[in-house]
Motif scaffolding. Structure first.
Motif, PDB file in Angstrom:
ATOM      1  N   ARG A 186       2.479   1.761  -3.391  1.00 36.44           N
ATOM      2  CA  ARG A 186       1.495   2.248  -4.364  1.00 36.44           C
ATOM      3  C   ARG A 186       1.292   3.757  -4.216  1.00 36.44           C
ATOM      4  O   ARG A 186       1.287   4.500  -5.203  1.00 36.44           O
ATOM      5  N   LYS A 190       3.344   5.903  -2.794  1.00 37.43           N
ATOM      6  CA  LYS A 190       4.579   6.655  -3.028  1.00 37.43           C
ATOM      7  C   LYS A 190       4.905   6.776  -4.525  1.00 37.43           C
ATOM      8  O   LYS A 190       5.464   7.777  -4.958  1.00 37.43           O
ATOM      9  N   ILE A 219       2.856   7.170  -6.972  1.00 39.92           N
ATOM     10  CA  ILE A 219       2.077   8.292  -7.499  1.00 39.92           C
ATOM     11  C   ILE A 219       2.563   9.606  -6.890  1.00 39.92           C
ATOM     12  O   ILE A 219       2.605  10.644  -7.564  1.00 39.92           O
ATOM     13  N   ASP A 220       2.967   9.542  -5.617  1.00 44.83           N
ATOM     14  CA  ASP A 220       3.520  10.728  -4.959  1.00 44.83           C
ATOM     15  C   ASP A 220       4.720  11.259  -5.749  1.00 44.83           C
ATOM     16  O   ASP A 220       4.892  12.473  -5.928  1.00 44.83           O
ATOM     17  N   GLN A 223       0.835  -1.205   0.000  1.00 44.71           N
ATOM     18  CA  GLN A 223       0.000   0.000   0.000  1.00 44.71           C
ATOM     19  C   GLN A 223       0.867   1.252   0.000  1.00 44.71           C
ATOM     20  O   GLN A 223       0.600   2.212  -0.729  1.00 44.71           O
ATOM     21  N   GLU A 244       3.395  13.175  -8.692  1.00 44.14           N
ATOM     22  CA  GLU A 244       2.771  14.445  -8.322  1.00 44.14           C
ATOM     23  C   GLU A 244       3.821  15.457  -7.868  1.00 44.14           C
ATOM     24  O   GLU A 244       3.684  16.657  -8.126  1.00 44.14           O
ATOM     25  N   ASP A 288      -6.252   2.713 -10.689  1.00 48.17           N
ATOM     26  CA  ASP A 288      -6.632   3.941  -9.996  1.00 48.17           C
ATOM     27  C   ASP A 288      -5.373   4.601  -9.436  1.00 48.17           C
ATOM     28  O   ASP A 288      -4.593   3.952  -8.743  1.00 48.17           O
ATOM     29  N   VAL A 289      -5.186   5.881  -9.741  1.00 51.86           N
ATOM     30  CA  VAL A 289      -3.986   6.558  -9.242  1.00 51.86           C
ATOM     31  C   VAL A 289      -4.283   7.415  -8.007  1.00 51.86           C
ATOM     32  O   VAL A 289      -3.446   8.206  -7.589  1.00 51.86           O
ATOM     33  N   SER A 290      -5.479   7.258  -7.435  1.00 55.67           N
ATOM     34  CA  SER A 290      -5.759   7.923  -6.160  1.00 55.67           C
ATOM     35  C   SER A 290      -4.784   7.369  -5.133  1.00 55.67           C
ATOM     36  O   SER A 290      -4.479   6.190  -5.134  1.00 55.67           O
ATOM     37  N   ARG A 291      -4.320   8.243  -4.248  1.00 56.89           N
ATOM     38  CA  ARG A 291      -3.395   7.717  -3.239  1.00 56.89           C
ATOM     39  C   ARG A 291      -3.827   8.129  -1.842  1.00 56.89           C
ATOM     40  O   ARG A 291      -4.171   9.271  -1.583  1.00 56.89           O
ATOM     41  N   PHE A 292      -3.878   7.132  -0.957  1.00 55.79           N
ATOM     42  CA  PHE A 292      -4.191   7.400   0.449  1.00 55.79           C
ATOM     43  C   PHE A 292      -3.521   6.359   1.301  1.00 55.79           C
ATOM     44  O   PHE A 292      -2.850   5.474   0.792  1.00 55.79           O
TER      45      PHE A 292
END
Lengths: 489, 489
Positions: free
Chosen positions: B122, B124, B126-127, B119, B130, B485-489
Motif C-alpha cells: 500500500r 509503495k 503511493i510512493d 501494508q 509521488e 486514503d493515500v497517506s503512506r506510513f
C-alpha cells in the motif's frame, strides 16, 4: 481566477498528522488512519492548485532564494533531487524529540511523535504481556516486563499514561487477567509537578487521579541513563539514584530542532540566530537575519522586543503634555494606541486602571519615569515563549496567510504595524477513565467527565475533513462497544 | 464442566488473519484491523480455557512427544524458550510464498501473504506516484515507476490487479490525474489462462474484464529473473525473453513449506514423507510416519490410497455372490457401503447408474474384473490435491475437532471408517469495478455485479466476530463514500 501565488508544498510525509490525538493510537483506542489526512486530499479543494512534492528539504540558500530537495523514500526515480526557487519561503518543519544528551534513549526507549512511534508502542505493549506469559517466566521478570515507564510529565506523557491505564483496566483485565498483579505504570517528571504549563489546581487533580489509578509518580526526578531493561533515575529530594526496571519505556520530555533548522540557524549565527531551541523570528514571523523567509510552529520562536530598551522613546510618546509624568488619561491613551505594536502590553488592556494603580506606588495619581520603567520591566518578565502546540502553529499559519496576501498586493506594505498575536483559547489533556483536565481562559479550569466530553467535542470539531470526523466518531464508538484489538503487527 | 482436553495454542502471530480479504488491504479498501482477530479474543469464550503462547515452534520431537518453542518477538523475558509435551499435536502452521528459485524475487518483489506485506505494498504504490511526481522526472522514468506488475494469475494475483484498477480509476484519478497517462498494470501468468482452478468460462470472463480495464495479460510467460527495476520474462509462445520495467512488482505464484515443516518431513523421510510440497497425511489427517501428529491446512496434503492397489480385496468384497462379475445391484451396494472408506469413490455416489453404464464397455449388464479395474484407475486419476484455501483448512479443523473428541472418549476407536471428506462449497474472486467471479457446484458459474454482491455477503458472514463484521461493513461504506486514503506510513 488569476492568483497572486504559485504555491509549492514540500514534505517527506505525505499526510497531515493530528498530533494531539496521537496517544490514542498507542493502545488502539483510535486507528492510525483516523488521525491522518493525506496532503493530496487537503490540497485538492484549494484554488489555485498547490503543487505538492513528497521530498525532504535538504538545504536552504537564502542568498539565491532557493531550496534543495530530495526524495528520501524507498522508491525513487532516476531523478530524486531538485531545486525550487522561491519569492517567499515558509518553514513549518516541526521538531524532533529531545534526549538532552541522556545516554541510551534512542536505543532503548520509544519516542511518541509519529504514527510509526505509536504503532511500535502499541505492538510492544502487547509484546510485553505475551513475553510475560511465556511458560516458566520468573515472577521478577514478569514484573519487569509489565513495568511501563513514561518519562515526561507534559500533556503527551500524561495522556499516554491515561491511555495505558484504560487499556489495562478494560482490555488487559479481559485478556490477561492472570498477569494483572504484575503490572505497574510509572511516570518520571523532572519538575515538581506534572502538566506544569497548566494551573497548579489542574496538576493536583491529575496527580490525585493517577494516584487512584496506581500510576506511580516520580516527580523531581531526572533520568540519567536508559539501559536495555532499566532506567537510572536521580531523585533530587534524596540526592541519590534509583533504578526503575521496565518492559517498555516511552520518552516524551521535549523537543529540539531538526537538522535543517540547525543548519539554517548556524548559517545565520552572526545575524542574530543564537537560540539553540528554534529559529528566532520577529513579530511578523520573519526569520531574523534572512530575507523573505518565515517560520511557524515548533521550529520557530518569536523574539520579543525588550520594552525596557525603548523606555526613553516610549515615555516621551506617552507623556503628551511633556510634564515628566503620566497622568491616568495619558497612560490610558498610550496603552490603547501603542499596544498594537508591542503585544506584550496587550495583556494589560482589559485592566488599565488596575495596572495603573498597581504601578503608582507612591499613590501620586500619576506614573513617574521610574514607575513607568517598572511597568515595562514587569511586562518584559511576564512574556514567556509560546508553547509548542498545534494551537500556536495553526494561528501562526492563519496570520501568515493574511500577511502574505497583504504583501502580494503591496510588497512594500508596513507589516510591522500588524505583529502576530497569540490568543490562547485553552488547553486540554485527557487522562484516562473518561476524564480530562482543561483550562479555558475566563471559562474553565478543572477536570472530570464533563471536561472529557468537552475535550472530545473540541477535538472532533478540529478535524480537517468529514472523513476524519466520521472515523474519529466511529473509533470512539467501536472502542466503547468492542474494546481494543490486541493483535500486534 | 470437566473437560477431556487441556489445549495449548502456540503461534508467533497473536492474531487470526482472514487471508481471502488481504488484497483489499493493499489499496486501503479495507483497514488492516478489519480482517484480523486477536487469538486472545477468539479463545476468550472457549471452555475449557485454552492456553495461548506467542512463540514460534522451533522443533518437534515425535519420539518424546514434545515441541520446542521460542519467543521470537522484539521484547523477551529472561525465559524465551520452553518445551511443551503433547498427547496429540495438530500442525496448522501454514506455508510461505514460493519463488521457485527465481533470482531476485526476495530482494526486489513483494509477496502478498501477511498484513505487513499488504501494508508495504500500500505504501509503495503511493510512493511510486509521488516519485513519478518529482520535478524533472523523465517521461520514461514516470512510465517505469507507474508500471505495476503482478506475477501469478491465481485468485490473489487477480484480486490484487482488480484492487489496483479500482485505486487507479477512483483515487489516482482524483489525486494524481496528471500521472494517469503513464500508468500501466501487467499480470504475468505461467499458464495459458488466469484462475486456472476455475472453469474456463470464468477465466475468459476475467480476461475480458482485464482487457477492458487495460490490465495487460502475459499468459504462457515465465519470470526468469527479477532485477531491481525490471522483470525478465520468457514468453513460451515466442520462445524468447522480454523485459518488463516496473515501479512495483507483486509476487503471488504459489506456496512452499515453512522450515519447520521441511524439518519434520526430513526427519520422517524414510517413513514415507517424500512430498516436497507439504506433509503427507492419511485420510484422518494424521502425519504419515509419526504418532499422534495431525496436520491441516496449507502445510499438509492428503495421501489418497491408490484404489488400484486394493483391487483384489475390493472386487472380492463387492462380488457378493462370488460369480466373478459385479451385477448392477452388487455395484450399487458396494459404492454405498465402501465409499465412506474411499472418499475418491464418493464423487460417483450421485450417478451410480451413469458410471456403471460407462464402465460396462461390453454392455454385458455387469462389470468384469477388468472393467472394475478401469473404474478404480479412473477414480485414482481424477483425484487431485486439495487447493490451499481457507475453505479446506476450515473443514479440516472441524473434522479434526470431531475426530479428537471421538479419540478422547475411546483412544482405540476405529477412525479409519470416518476419513476426512472435503465438500467444495464454491470459490469466489473479486476482480475490481464491483465485479466478481464465482462458481458454486450446481448453482452458479459466472461473474458480474450480482456475483460480487454474493462475494461480499459470503465473506461478511464468514467473519469470526461481530467486531470484524461491523468493521468490514464500515470499511466498505467508508471506501464508497470517501474513497481510499493515500497517506503512506
Amino acid at each position: 481566477m488569476e492568483s497572486d501565488f504559485e504555491v509549492s508544498l514540500v514534505s517527506p510525509r505525505n499526510y497531515f498528522l493530528f498530533t494531539p490525538l496521537l496517544p490514542g493510537l498507542t493502545t488502539g483506542t483510535l486507528n492510525d488512519r483516523t488521525i491522518v489526512t493525506s496532503i493530496r486530499h487537503l490540497i485538492k479543494k484549494v484554488k489555485p492548485q498547490i503543487s505538492y512534492y513528497e521530498a525532504s528539504c535538504t538545504s536552504i540558500d537564502p542568498e539565491a532564494q532557493q531550496v534543495e530537495c530530495q526524495d528520501i523514500s524507498g522508491i525513487q526515480g532516476s531523478v530524486s533531487k531538485f531545486k525550487l526557487p522561491y519569492d517567499y519561503l515558509v518553514m513549518a518543519v516541526g521538531s524532533q524529540p529531545a534526549t538532552f544528551g541522556t545516554p541510551g534513549v534512542r536505543q532503548y526507549a520509544h519516542f511518541l511523535k509519529t504514527v510509526e512511534d505509536a504503532q511500535a508502542i502499541r505492538s510492544k505493549i502487547i509484546d510485553c504481556f505475551e513475553s510475560a506469559n511465556i511458560p516458566g517466566q520468573p515472577d521478577s521478570e514478569k514484573k519487569r516486563l509489565l513495568s511501563f515507564v513514561v518519562v515526561g510529565g507534559g500533556p503527551t506523557g500524561c495522556e499516554f499514561a491515561g491511555e495505558l491505564h484504560d487499556l489495562i483496566e478494560k482490555d488487559v483485565r479481559k485478556y490477561y487477567a492472570h498477569l494483572l498483579p504484575y503490572v505497574s505504570v510509572h511516570l518520571v517528571q523532572s519538575q515538581d509537578k506534572v502538566l506544569n504549563t497548566f494551573d497548579k489546581k489542574i496538576s493536583e487533580f491529575v496527580e490525585k487521579k493517577f494516584s487512584r489509578d496506581h500510576i506511580t509518580l516520580h516527580t523531581d526526578s531526572r533520568v540519567k541513563e536508559v539501559k536495555p531493561n532499566e532506567l537510572v533515575v536521580y531523585e533530587k529530594k534524596n540526592g541519590s539514584d534509583i533504578t526503575l526496571p521496565f518492559g517498555l519505556c516511552v520518552w516524551s520530555t521535549g523537543i529540539e530542532p531538526i537538522p535543517l533548522v540547525k543548519q539554517v540557524r548556524d548559517s545565520l549565527k552572526d545575524k542574530g540566530q543564537t537560540n539553540t531551541r528554534a529559529l528566532v523570528v520577529d513579530d511578523n514571523l520573519q526569520v531574523k537575519g534572512a530575507k523573505n523567509i518565515f517560520a511557524i510552529g515548533d521550529c520557530s520562536t518569536i523574539e520579543r522586543k525588550h520594552l525596557k530598551e525603548h523606555l526613553g522613546e516610549m515615555f516621551q510618546q506617552a507623556d503628551v503634555d511633556g510634564n515628566g509624568e503620566l497622568s491616568w488619561k495619558e497612560f490610558h491613551h498610550f496603552l490603547d494606541t501603542v499596544s498594537k505594536k508591542y503585544p506584550q502590553l496587550e495583556v494589560y488592556n482589559g485592566r488599565v486602571l488596575e495596572i495603573f494603580k498597581e504601578m503608582d506606588v507612591d499613590k501620586s495619581g500619576s506614573l513617574s519615569h521610574e514607575e513607568f520603567k517598572h511597568l515595562l520591566e514587569k511586562a518584559d518578565s511576564e512574556v514567556t515563549v509560546l508553547p509548542s502546540t498545534a494551537q500556536v502553529a495553526s494561528q501562526q499559519g492563519q496570520y501568515l496567510a493574511t500577511l502574505l496576501n497583504t504583501l502580494a498586493k503591496d510588497p512594500k506594505a508596513d507589516i510591522s504595524a500588524t505583529p502576530f498575536r497569540y490568543h490562547h483559547r485553552g488547553s486540554f489533556a485527557s487522562i484516562g477513565g473518561s476524564e480530562a483536565v482543561g483550562e479555558v481562559p475566563g471559562m474553565l479550569e478543572g477536570g472530570g467527565f464533563q471536561v472529557w466530553l468537552m475535550w472530545r467535542g473540541i477535538y472532533l470539531s478540529k478535524q480537517f475533513s468529514i472523513t476524519n470526523k466520521v472515523l474519529l466518531s466511529f473509533d470512539w464508538v467501536r472502542t466503547t462497544l468492542f474494546g481494543r484489538d490486541v493483535s500486534r503487527f
